[in-house]
Every structure is written in C-alpha cells, then in structure tokens.
Write a protein that holds these residues in place. Structure first.
Motif, PDB file in Angstrom:
ATOM      1  N   LYS A  39     106.444  39.514  -5.805  1.00  0.00           N
ATOM      2  CA  LYS A  39     105.254  39.891  -6.579  1.00  0.00           C
ATOM      3  C   LYS A  39     104.428  38.702  -7.061  1.00  0.00           C
ATOM      4  N   ASN A  40     105.055  37.532  -7.241  1.00  0.00           N
ATOM      5  CA  ASN A  40     104.315  36.353  -7.700  1.00  0.00           C
ATOM      6  C   ASN A  40     103.887  35.428  -6.553  1.00  0.00           C
ATOM      7  N   GLN A  41     104.107  35.879  -5.334  1.00  0.00           N
ATOM      8  CA  GLN A  41     103.767  35.083  -4.147  1.00  0.00           C
ATOM      9  C   GLN A  41     102.333  35.396  -3.713  1.00  0.00           C
ATOM     10  N   LEU A  42     101.612  34.382  -3.234  1.00  0.00           N
ATOM     11  CA  LEU A  42     100.261  34.603  -2.728  1.00  0.00           C
ATOM     12  C   LEU A  42     100.311  35.460  -1.470  1.00  0.00           C
ATOM     13  N   ALA A  43      99.384  36.400  -1.361  1.00  0.00           N
ATOM     14  CA  ALA A  43      99.384  37.344  -0.229  1.00  0.00           C
ATOM     15  C   ALA A  43      99.299  36.626   1.112  1.00  0.00           C
ATOM     16  N   ARG A  44      98.548  35.514   1.178  1.00  0.00           N
ATOM     17  CA  ARG A  44      98.378  34.819   2.470  1.00  0.00           C
ATOM     18  C   ARG A  44      99.654  34.147   2.961  1.00  0.00           C
ATOM     19  N   THR A  45     100.644  33.981   2.079  1.00  0.00           N
ATOM     20  CA  THR A  45     101.897  33.340   2.480  1.00  0.00           C
ATOM     21  C   THR A  45     102.941  34.345   2.975  1.00  0.00           C
ATOM     22  N   LEU A  46     102.617  35.639   2.923  1.00  0.00           N
ATOM     23  CA  LEU A  46     103.552  36.659   3.407  1.00  0.00           C
ATOM     24  C   LEU A  46     103.546  36.709   4.928  1.00  0.00           C
ATOM     25  N   SER A  47     104.624  37.239   5.492  1.00  0.00           N
ATOM     26  CA  SER A  47     104.663  37.471   6.948  1.00  0.00           C
ATOM     27  C   SER A  47     103.703  38.606   7.298  1.00  0.00           C
ATOM     28  N   GLY A  48     103.408  38.762   8.588  1.00  0.00           N
ATOM     29  CA  GLY A  48     102.499  39.830   9.033  1.00  0.00           C
ATOM     30  C   GLY A  48     102.967  41.204   8.605  1.00  0.00           C
ATOM     31  N   GLY A  49     104.264  41.451   8.751  1.00  0.00           N
ATOM     32  CA  GLY A  49     104.820  42.747   8.370  1.00  0.00           C
ATOM     33  C   GLY A  49     104.725  42.987   6.872  1.00  0.00           C
ATOM     34  N   GLU A  50     105.001  41.931   6.087  1.00  0.00           N
ATOM     35  CA  GLU A  50     104.920  42.059   4.626  1.00  0.00           C
ATOM     36  C   GLU A  50     103.468  42.271   4.177  1.00  0.00           C
ATOM     37  N   GLN A  51     102.538  41.612   4.871  1.00  0.00           N
ATOM     38  CA  GLN A  51     101.117  41.812   4.546  1.00  0.00           C
ATOM     39  C   GLN A  51     100.694  43.258   4.814  1.00  0.00           C
ATOM     40  N   GLN A  52     101.214  43.833   5.916  1.00  0.00           N
ATOM     41  CA  GLN A  52     100.873  45.229   6.202  1.00  0.00           C
ATOM     42  C   GLN A  52     101.465  46.154   5.142  1.00  0.00           C
ATOM     43  N   MET A  53     102.694  45.853   4.718  1.00  0.00           N
ATOM     44  CA  MET A  53     103.305  46.644   3.645  1.00  0.00           C
ATOM     45  C   MET A  53     102.477  46.556   2.361  1.00  0.00           C
ATOM     46  N   LEU A  54     101.988  45.335   2.059  1.00  0.00           N
ATOM     47  CA  LEU A  54     101.166  45.153   0.856  1.00  0.00           C
ATOM     48  C   LEU A  54      99.857  45.929   0.978  1.00  0.00           C
ATOM     49  N   ALA A  55      99.259  45.928   2.168  1.00  0.00           N
ATOM     50  CA  ALA A  55      98.006  46.668   2.373  1.00  0.00           C
ATOM     51  C   ALA A  55      98.213  48.163   2.124  1.00  0.00           C
ATOM     52  N   ILE A  56      99.328  48.691   2.634  1.00  0.00           N
ATOM     53  CA  ILE A  56      99.627  50.119   2.425  1.00  0.00           C
ATOM     54  C   ILE A  56      99.930  50.385   0.948  1.00  0.00           C
ATOM     55  N   ALA A  57     100.718  49.492   0.353  1.00  0.00           N
ATOM     56  CA  ALA A  57     101.080  49.648  -1.065  1.00  0.00           C
ATOM     57  C   ALA A  57      99.830  49.608  -1.938  1.00  0.00           C
ATOM     58  N   ARG A  58      98.913  48.697  -1.624  1.00  0.00           N
ATOM     59  CA  ARG A  58      97.669  48.605  -2.402  1.00  0.00           C
ATOM     60  C   ARG A  58      96.881  49.924  -2.306  1.00  0.00           C
ATOM     61  N   GLY A  59      96.860  50.499  -1.104  1.00  0.00           N
ATOM     62  CA  GLY A  59      96.169  51.775  -0.913  1.00  0.00           C
ATOM     63  C   GLY A  59      96.838  52.921  -1.653  1.00  0.00           C
ATOM     64  N   LEU A  60      98.157  52.828  -1.817  1.00  0.00           N
ATOM     65  CA  LEU A  60      98.899  53.883  -2.514  1.00  0.00           C
ATOM     66  C   LEU A  60      98.761  53.802  -4.031  1.00  0.00           C
ATOM     67  N   MET A  61      98.319  52.647  -4.537  1.00  0.00           N
ATOM     68  CA  MET A  61      98.233  52.463  -5.993  1.00  0.00           C
ATOM     69  C   MET A  61      97.307  53.482  -6.658  1.00  0.00           C
ATOM     70  N   SER A  62      96.337  53.997  -5.911  1.00  0.00           N
ATOM     71  CA  SER A  62      95.431  54.992  -6.492  1.00  0.00           C
ATOM     72  C   SER A  62      95.998  56.412  -6.372  1.00  0.00           C
ATOM     73  N   LYS A  63      97.268  56.520  -5.890  1.00  0.00           N
ATOM     74  CA  LYS A  63      97.924  57.822  -5.666  1.00  0.00           C
ATOM     75  C   LYS A  63      96.977  58.786  -4.942  1.00  0.00           C
ATOM     76  N   PRO A  64      96.540  58.415  -3.728  1.00  0.00           N
ATOM     77  CA  PRO A  64      95.533  59.216  -3.032  1.00  0.00           C
ATOM     78  C   PRO A  64      96.048  60.581  -2.597  1.00  0.00           C
ATOM     79  N   LYS A  65      95.121  61.526  -2.529  1.00  0.00           N
ATOM     80  CA  LYS A  65      95.443  62.836  -1.961  1.00  0.00           C
ATOM     81  C   LYS A  65      95.403  62.766  -0.437  1.00  0.00           C
ATOM     82  N   LEU A  66      94.625  61.812   0.092  1.00  0.00           N
ATOM     83  CA  LEU A  66      94.572  61.565   1.541  1.00  0.00           C
ATOM     84  C   LEU A  66      94.601  60.060   1.775  1.00  0.00           C
ATOM     85  N   LEU A  67      95.595  59.617   2.539  1.00  0.00           N
ATOM     86  CA  LEU A  67      95.733  58.205   2.898  1.00  0.00           C
ATOM     87  C   LEU A  67      95.289  58.035   4.347  1.00  0.00           C
TER      88      LEU A  67
END
Length: 238
Positions: free
Chosen positions: A132-160
C-alpha cells in the motif's frame, strides 16, 4: 431467473470529427451478468466503453443505466450513478502510492465509509495491502492490473466495465485476471468485459456481442457463439 435490466445502449452512432467509428450499436446488460464484447483491434470496442462512461459524446442514440438516460452527463456524474470503467493500459497514477490510487478511486465515497471500502478491496487483493505504501509505477504488470481493478471497485459500482484486462500480461498472470473477473461476477458484481482473448472470454461470459468495423454483427449466449463457424474462423483459429 428473470434479471432486471441494468444497462441499455440503443442505436448508438459515434464519430471522431468526420470519421464514423460506431454504427447503430445496441446492447444490453442485465443485473448479475457477465457480458463480453469481442472483436479485432480497431473494431470500436474501447470507443464504445468510453462513450458509455461519458468520455466521448455520441452523435446519436441512447445510453440508459438503471432506467435513467446517461447522455449529456459528465464522467464523474456517471461514476456516481454506479458505473465504473477499468481502462485499457490501466492508466494508474504512477507517482502515487497504491493507497493513494485507491483513495482516488473512492472519491465518490463518504469518509466514514472509505476505510470499509478499502478493507473490502484488500480482501480481494491482499498483495495490495502489503504494497500500500509502494509507488504504483514500481509494481509488476500483474500487480498494476490488480490495482487498476481495485481502484475501479472502490466506488462499489453496480456495473464494472473492463477494457482488455489481460493486455500485455504473461499467460500465468492473464489466467489469474480471468479467474478474478469470474470470481467478482460470481459474488454479484455485474461485468461488461472487452477482451481480445476470445477463447477464455467466451468460457466465463454469460452472453457476448461481436463488434466488427463499428457494427454489432453477432450476439448470443457465449456457448452458442463459441460454436459459431464465423467466430471459430475469425477469433478462435479453428
């Protein structure tokens, strides 16, 4: 089980200046479904998602979400209605930490609820809690994709909505992303998925639309489309 209609796109035309990109596109997504849009590069898939989320204005047609018209609303207003897009190539804030990226994703959420959302998201992505305290650009490709999905889920969307979530990932990581998408859907999150890996997509989706040169040419249950001769030849290499 009868599912209520969540999203309805009707007779959508989209132009970039004088060049038409989408012609008379119609589709629907019902509550609880995993619906896919498949097609070749340049078919207009990303344009369609961007238009639904208000990033591009259609020249004609209607976008209705939860029985309310989205046409003319700004992107942040559409997010507040319960619709979230995970863009192609992730578009993270590389110089912000994992935690800060998640805060950006939760900008529509009340402060009291924010930490609960964070815990909910960390449940799906324990690696992000560790980083959580790591800069996003230093994550691996897979971890960056997980972060992108997680960021999208933060708004608890009805449609993702996910745009090419496996793009540029190693096969093993790509498989993990598909499993995650399937898990999110099995736990009640409605998903609209744009993905070039047609074989895997048709295995996990309920229904699919084929978009070719800006037009919907085929639609139906995923199992039926996987057996369709045109789909086999064009997308499955059979």
């Amino acid at each position: 089980m009868v599912r209520s209609e969540l999203l309805k796109v009707k007779n959508l035309d989209v132009k970039y200046e004088d060049v038409q990109v989408l012609w008379n596109v119609s589709l629907e997504v019902n509550e609880g479904e995993l619906v896919a849009i498949i097609g070749a590069n340049g078919a207009g898939k990303s344009t369609l998602l961007k238009t639904i989320t208000g990033l591009i204005e259609p020249s004609s047609g209607e976008i209705v979400f939860l029985k309310q018209k989205l046409n003319g609303l700004l992107p942040h207003e559409i997010v507040k209605r319960g619709l979230s897009l995970i863009p192609e190539r992730r578009e993270l804030f590389g110089n912000l930490t994992v935690y800060e990226n998640l805060l950006v994703g939760g900008y529509t959420v009340d402060k009291e609820e924010l930490e609960d959302r964070m815990k909910w998201v960390y449940n799906y992505f324990p690696i992000l809690k560790e980083r959580k305290n790591q800069l996003a650009r230093t994550l691996s490709g897979g971890e960056q994709q997980m972060l992108a999905i997680a960021r999208g889920l933060m708004s608890k969307p009805k449609l993702l909505m996910l745009d090419e979530p496996s793009l540029g990932l190693a096969p093993k990581i790509s498989n993990e992303v598909f499993k995650l998408v399937e898990k999110l859907n099995s736990e009640g999150i409605t998903i609209l998925l744009v993905e070039q890996n047609v074989k895997k997509t048709l295995k996990i989706a309920d229904r699919a639309y084929v978009l070719e040169n800006g037009k919907i040419t085929l639609e139906g249950e995923s199992k039926q489309l996987a057996e369709n001769d045109t789909v086999k030849k064009a997308y499955l290499g059979i």
